[in-house]
Design a protein around this motif. Structure first.
Motif, short mmCIF file in Angstrom:
data_model
loop_
_atom_site.label_atom_id
_atom_site.label_comp_id
_atom_site.label_asym_id
_atom_site.label_seq_id
_atom_site.Cartn_x
_atom_site.Cartn_y
_atom_site.Cartn_z
N TRP A 182 -23.18 16.10 70.25
CA TRP A 182 -22.04 16.39 69.13
C TRP A 182 -21.42 17.88 69.53
CZ3 TRP A 182 -22.85 15.26 63.40
CH2 TRP A 182 -22.27 16.02 62.60
N LYS A 183 -22.31 18.85 70.02
CA LYS A 183 -21.64 20.18 70.16
C LYS A 183 -20.74 20.16 71.64
CE LYS A 183 -25.60 23.00 68.57
NZ LYS A 183 -26.56 23.96 69.10
N ALA A 184 -21.14 19.22 72.57
CA ALA A 184 -20.01 18.81 73.70
C ALA A 184 -18.85 18.37 73.34
CB ALA A 184 -20.77 17.80 74.74
N ARG A 185 -18.85 17.79 72.14
CA ARG A 185 -17.45 16.90 71.58
C ARG A 185 -16.70 18.12 70.92
NH1 ARG A 185 -16.39 11.65 72.45
NH2 ARG A 185 -18.30 10.26 73.50
N GLY A 186 -17.45 19.11 70.45
CA GLY A 186 -16.82 20.03 69.41
C GLY A 186 -16.37 19.54 68.12
N LYS A 187 -17.13 18.34 67.86
CA LYS A 187 -16.82 17.68 66.67
C LYS A 187 -17.63 16.53 66.36
CE LYS A 187 -13.13 14.46 68.53
NZ LYS A 187 -11.95 14.06 68.51
#
Length: 240
Positions: free
Chosen positions: A220-225
């Motif tokens: 989730w954090k890696a995609r920023g969304k």
């Protein structure tokens, strides 16, 4: 889950006294009328609660500070104080402690919720291993013969996930468990996770669940969304 023969307990109703019988033996086959290799099963019985809290909760707290073999000694000391010597009633304990046994074999200790009191009062009678069954008559390994109306074989279960799951990488077809040993068997490909196939009870399930939650959080954090299911696809978790 599919039944697996060759382990567990046999229960029977005493035809004369109309009381249940608990027979702690491992039967070679649940379908066979004769057991050629019936053996005595050893089992750890622990109180459901110890020192005012759940036995599981106490075990997890102690494991934060002490090694498994020390925690096992503490649990068995408390259990003996509360329950007495279970071997005197025909329920011998394994040679290794309950938590170590769970870790090595997946065999869970029995948490007593009233059964042991029934055994002590004589409402439930313990018998040795079964040698053979002929109709209603049961011959035990000590040559005793008794008749029963009903015999129930509690044979345990075996994971059948590989028979219906198309993925062949995460689970082994041999035993239905993750191919990778604990604690690395929780993650597969394409959003597939496994929870609770560790043979370590709630402790192992908790470890799996936390790792999966952390993995999803990192993605989730890696995609920023929020992950787009159209790009990545949904996640699936299989529970054991």
């Amino acid at each position: 889950m599919a039944p697996e023969s060759g382990r567990g307990f046999a229960f029977a109703g005493d035809r004369r006294r109309r009381k249940p019988l608990r027979e702690p033996s491992a039967l070679r086959s649940a379908a066979a009328a004769r057991s050629d290799r019936a053996r005595e099963a050893r089992v750890h019985i622990l109180p459901r609660e110890m020192l005012g809290q759940s036995t599981f909760g106490l075990s997890m707290w102690l494991l934060k500070w002490l090694p498994v073999h020390v925690v096992d000694r503490i649990l068995l000391l408390i259990a003996r104080t509360m329950l007495g010597d279970t071997a005197q009633l025909g329920l011998k304990r394994p040679t290794i402690g309950p938590l170590e046994l769970k870790s090595l074999s997946g065999k869970t200790p029995v948490l007593d919720v009233g059964t042991f009191a029934k055994i002590k009062s004589g409402d439930i009678k313990v018998r040795p291993a079964i040698k053979q069954i002929s109709g209603r008559q049961v011959e035990f390994m000590d040559t005793r013969l008794e008749e029963f109306d009903v015999i129930v074989l509690a044979t345990g279960y075996k994971s059948n996930v590989p028979f219906w799951l198309k993925d062949r990488e995460l689970f082994s077809e041999k035993d239905g468990l993750p191919r990778k040993a604990f604690p690395n068997g929780w993650k597969g490909e394409n959003g597939l996770y496994s929870v609770g196939f560790t043979r370590r009870g709630l402790m192992g399930t908790s470890v799996d669940a936390r790792r999966i939650a952390h993995d999803i959080e990192q993605q989730w954090k890696a995609r920023g969304k929020h992950p787009d299911v159209h790009e990545r696809g949904p996640s699936y978790a299989l529970g054991g």
